[in-house]
Design a protein around this motif. Structure first.
Motif, short mmCIF file in Angstrom:
data_model
loop_
_atom_site.label_atom_id
_atom_site.label_comp_id
_atom_site.label_asym_id
_atom_site.label_seq_id
_atom_site.Cartn_x
_atom_site.Cartn_y
_atom_site.Cartn_z
N SER A 42 28.05 -31.89 69.50
CA SER A 42 27.30 -32.94 70.21
C SER A 42 26.16 -32.38 71.05
CB SER A 42 28.26 -33.74 71.11
OG SER A 42 28.76 -32.94 72.17
N GLN A 43 26.18 -31.09 71.29
CA GLN A 43 25.09 -30.47 72.03
C GLN A 43 23.83 -30.28 71.17
OE1 GLN A 43 26.76 -26.85 73.63
NE2 GLN A 43 28.56 -27.93 74.42
N SER A 44 23.99 -30.44 69.85
CA SER A 44 22.86 -30.20 68.93
C SER A 44 22.53 -31.38 68.04
CB SER A 44 23.17 -28.98 68.03
OG SER A 44 23.45 -27.83 68.80
N VAL A 45 23.53 -32.21 67.70
CA VAL A 45 23.32 -33.30 66.75
C VAL A 45 24.02 -34.55 67.24
CG1 VAL A 45 23.11 -31.73 64.77
CG2 VAL A 45 25.35 -32.69 65.35
N LYS A 46 23.71 -35.68 66.60
CA LYS A 46 24.36 -36.95 66.91
C LYS A 46 25.27 -37.43 65.78
CE LYS A 46 22.37 -40.10 70.28
NZ LYS A 46 21.58 -41.33 70.46
N VAL A 47 25.07 -36.87 64.59
CA VAL A 47 25.84 -37.24 63.41
C VAL A 47 26.39 -35.98 62.77
CG1 VAL A 47 25.71 -38.21 61.07
CG2 VAL A 47 24.49 -39.32 62.95
N VAL A 48 27.65 -36.01 62.37
CA VAL A 48 28.25 -34.85 61.74
C VAL A 48 29.08 -35.28 60.54
CG1 VAL A 48 30.37 -34.85 63.12
CG2 VAL A 48 29.47 -32.69 62.28
N PHE A 49 29.04 -34.47 59.48
CA PHE A 49 29.81 -34.71 58.26
C PHE A 49 31.14 -33.97 58.34
CE2 PHE A 49 25.87 -36.30 57.00
CZ PHE A 49 25.88 -36.79 55.71
N SER A 50 32.19 -34.57 57.76
CA SER A 50 33.50 -33.95 57.77
C SER A 50 34.25 -34.30 56.48
CB SER A 50 34.28 -34.40 59.00
OG SER A 50 35.46 -33.65 59.17
N ARG A 66 26.26 -48.99 72.61
CA ARG A 66 25.52 -48.48 71.46
C ARG A 66 25.30 -46.97 71.50
NH1 ARG A 66 19.19 -49.34 69.63
NH2 ARG A 66 19.48 -48.70 67.47
N LEU A 67 25.60 -46.33 70.36
CA LEU A 67 25.17 -44.97 70.07
C LEU A 67 24.06 -45.11 69.04
CD1 LEU A 67 25.63 -41.90 70.45
CD2 LEU A 67 27.18 -42.01 68.49
N SER A 68 22.83 -44.88 69.43
CA SER A 68 21.67 -45.17 68.58
C SER A 68 21.56 -44.17 67.44
CB SER A 68 20.38 -45.15 69.41
OG SER A 68 20.48 -46.04 70.50
N ASN A 72 21.80 -41.35 55.77
CA ASN A 72 20.97 -42.32 56.47
C ASN A 72 21.13 -42.19 57.98
OD1 ASN A 72 19.93 -43.52 54.17
ND2 ASN A 72 21.59 -45.00 54.00
N SER A 73 20.07 -41.78 58.66
CA SER A 73 20.06 -41.74 60.12
C SER A 73 18.67 -41.37 60.59
CB SER A 73 21.08 -40.72 60.66
OG SER A 73 20.64 -39.40 60.45
N ASP A 74 18.38 -41.75 61.82
CA ASP A 74 17.10 -41.39 62.45
C ASP A 74 17.30 -40.37 63.55
OD1 ASP A 74 15.75 -43.23 60.82
OD2 ASP A 74 16.13 -44.88 62.22
N VAL A 75 18.43 -39.66 63.48
CA VAL A 75 18.75 -38.63 64.48
C VAL A 75 19.24 -37.38 63.75
CG1 VAL A 75 19.33 -40.30 66.28
CG2 VAL A 75 21.10 -39.54 64.69
N PRO A 76 19.30 -36.23 64.44
CA PRO A 76 19.73 -34.98 63.78
C PRO A 76 21.17 -35.06 63.26
CG PRO A 76 18.64 -34.52 65.86
CD PRO A 76 18.84 -35.99 65.83
#
Length: 618
Positions: free
Chosen positions: A350-358, A49-51, A252-256
């Motif tokens: 990945s050093q700053s966020v867990k989700v990224v748009f592309s 899991r990646l939460s 939708n996410s609970d992470v940066p």
């Protein structure tokens, strides 16, 4: 984003928890936050899991012994809130706030039709004990990978090939037909992989295993339905509305969260829309080689939009140092040099966020590749009588390699089906005899075996739309999304692609070709729709792709390495090393640009030594 594993054994053969453990451990990078498994007799499910959502209660496998239904899921469902409300009205009770449980309850309500309700990216497996049924599905466009194989005991499914190999239940063997196609496409088109016996579940398909028997079904097929009655301005307005909705849903996410930013209109548009909704962190990558970096353009765009911006620049040495890691994470050889860009920018993000748009998918849906303008540029020659076109082709064959006009005459003398195999065409079938050893059988099916069935499906479309259709079914899945998933997950980073949304494609499929492509530009409707979100110079900028200086590096810094690697390939029986070395020397001396052909061979050699013979020299 996560990693999933499923094992189904026939004849009641028990699954051992240790097998699930080793299969999930090797894909821990897909989910470093948590691990889980559910073993029930001849069935085993594993999960990494990646939460991202409901951080405290989203553990998997999810299910209950009472209902007998269990689920492992990789991806994100963007309409899960609406589905949850609908299912609650139907009487379903929820114990978590995550989208995973929505899939589970949706299956309980609708059965195998659950996939038709989902808006998102996904690969999942459901075990329904009461029906002795294992049900797997992959999202409509193939954003998330699902691999499977048949073993002497039954079937195995996973998010990555290396997980299947770790089970020690399948032999490591090159599929010759896949290698033959790889030489053309620079990747292996689905449903095959480079491994004999291992397959990809095709995009928009489900797989059902019941009573030990497997069957596949298509539930989504992208088709174009032009609306010639709409005006250009009306379509641009709807494009803006549809894309804003998709970007909003993808938040939708609970992470940066953050976004990749290049110098082009696709990523700039996404960032522009995101920045309207929330402060956005952006990340860019370039190369330390003059003329091969968009970092300055990206920085200007970031300043214009007011994002919190970071960037990284890669040199020849750094690229080469990380190449084995990239190939290991890719599972299969994918000879796209730009994969490194996603790898390095993902590490930075990945050093700053867990989700990224592309911005993947915009070119295929809205007509963004410069090659899509080719039917217009070739029109004067393709409109000639067939005999004259054939004569032009013969004349081009007599012209020396690299002579101006040779390629133009060659392409114009051929039909679209003969010349277009997608965005990459590395080796022509007749060229493959040069790189294949004489003792290797040449009785493989040609590249057209992949594309001709697609051309038959697209028979009613114009040439530009046929090219889009080919790319959506081949290039997008086998190259663009493969590197996007594997290179981002190498750094436990969830990559989201708002352009690759069923609602976005439903709209994009209506756009007439005259509103997508002109002699001067591409993505006409998209550019107009995004005017208010991007700097003026980005709005009109010609597509650059993501240039990587392998042409330069193979003549200079990388030449000794490439020569040594080819010499070391004594245990790679698929490549004529002498001819590969001759090609390298011709490239070094500037006789012609053989960089893409060489790169295709070099990547395969490294992959073969890493995955097949396990003797990689790095």
């Amino acid at each position: 984003m996560c990693g999933i594993v499923a094992v189904y054994n026939r004849n009641g053969i028990p699954v051992h928890p240790e097998q699930i453990q080793v299969m999930t451990d090797i894909i821990a990078h897909r989910g470093p936050d948590e691990a889980g498994q559910h073993v029930d007799g001849h069935i085993g499910l594993g999960f990494r899991r990646l939460s991202i959502l409901d951080l405290e209660h989203g553990a998997q496998p999810l299910g209950s012994n009472e209902s007998g239904v269990w689920l492992v899921f990789n991806g994100e469902i963007y309409n899960y809130v609406e589905l949850r409300e609908w299912l609650q009205e139907k009487g379903h009770r929820f114990h978590t706030q995550c989208d995973t449980e929505v899939i589970l309850r949706l299956y309980e309500e609708t059965g195998e039709q659950c996939v038709t309700y989902l808006r998102g990216m996904f690969g999942f497996v459901i075990w329904d004990k009461n029906q002795d049924l294992l049900f797997a599905a992959r999202d409509p466009f193939g954003i998330k990978p699902v691999y499977y194989c048949e073993t002497s005991a039954g079937y195995m499914i996973s998010s990555e090939v290396k997980s299947l190999l770790a089970s020690s239940m399948i032999e490591r063997e090159v599929d010759g037909q896949s290698f033959y196609h790889y030489l053309t496409f620079q990747y292996v088109p689905e449903p095959a992989t480079m491994f004999k016996g291992i397959h990809k579940l095709m995009a928009g398909h489900t797989m059902t295993i019941r009573n030990g028997m497997m069957k596949m079904d298509a539930y989504y097929t992208p088709t174009f339905n032009f609306d010639e009655s709409r005006s250009f301005s009306d379509l641009a307005e709807e494009a803006r509305s549809v894309l804003l909705d998709s970007v909003s849903k993808h938040r939708n996410s609970d992470v940066p969260r953050g976004a990749f930013l290049s110098g082009g209109v696709d990523s700039s548009s996404l960032v522009g829309m995101l920045q309207r909704l929330e402060p956005t962190q952006t990340f860019s990558v370039g190369f330390d080689e003059p003329g091969y970096s968009e970092l300055e353009l990206s920085a200007r765009t970031a300043a214009y939009l007011g994002t919190d911006h970071q960037e990284i620049s890669i040199n020849a040495g750094t690229y080469l140092d990380e190449l084995p890691n990239m190939i290991w994470h890719m599972d299969e050889p994918v000879a796209d040099p730009s994969a490194a860009g996603i790898y390095f920018v993902s590490r930075l993000a990945s050093q700053s966020v867990k989700v990224v748009f592309s911005g993947e998918g915009a070119d295929e849906f809205f007509g963004g590749y410069n090659i899509y303008r080719e039917p217009m540029s070739l029109q004067w020659i393709t409109s000639m009588p067939k005999g004259m076109r054939k004569l032009a082709g013969h004349f081009s064959d007599l012209m020396p390699e690299g002579m101006k006009g040779k390629g133009f005459l060659s392409r114009g003398s051929q039909s679209l089906q003969e010349r277009y195999f997608g965005n990459a065409k590395i080796f022509l079938d007749q060229e493959k005899t040069f790189v294949l050893p004489k003792n290797v059988s040449h009785g493989y099916l040609p590249a057209q075996d992949i594309t001709l069935p697609l051309y038959e499906q697209a028979v009613g479309y114009d040439d530009v739309t046929k090219m889009q259709y080919i790319d959506i079914h081949t290039w997008l899945r086998g190259n663009i999304l493969m590197k996007a998933d594997k290179m981002s997950m190498a750094h436990s980073l969830e990559l989201r692609v708002p352009f690759l949304d069923t609602k976005v494609f439903e709209f994009a499929s209506k756009i007439p070709t005259r509103y997508k492509i002109s002699k001067q530009s591409t993505k006409l409707v998209l550019r107009e729709a995004m005017k208010e979100f991007v700097p003026p110079d980005v709005q009109t900028r010609r597509k650059l792709g993501f240039p990587v200086p392998i042409r330069v590096w193979l003549r200079k810094e990388w030449y000794p390495w490439a020569k040594g690697l080819i010499h070391s390939a004594t245990n790679v029986p698929w490549i004529d090393r002498n001819n590969a070395l001759r090609m390298l020397e011709d490239h070094r001396e500037g006789k012609y640009d053989a960089s893409r052909k060489l790169w295709t061979l070099l990547i395969f050699i490294i992959w073969h030594q890493m995955y097949i013979t396990r003797s990689n020299p790095f």
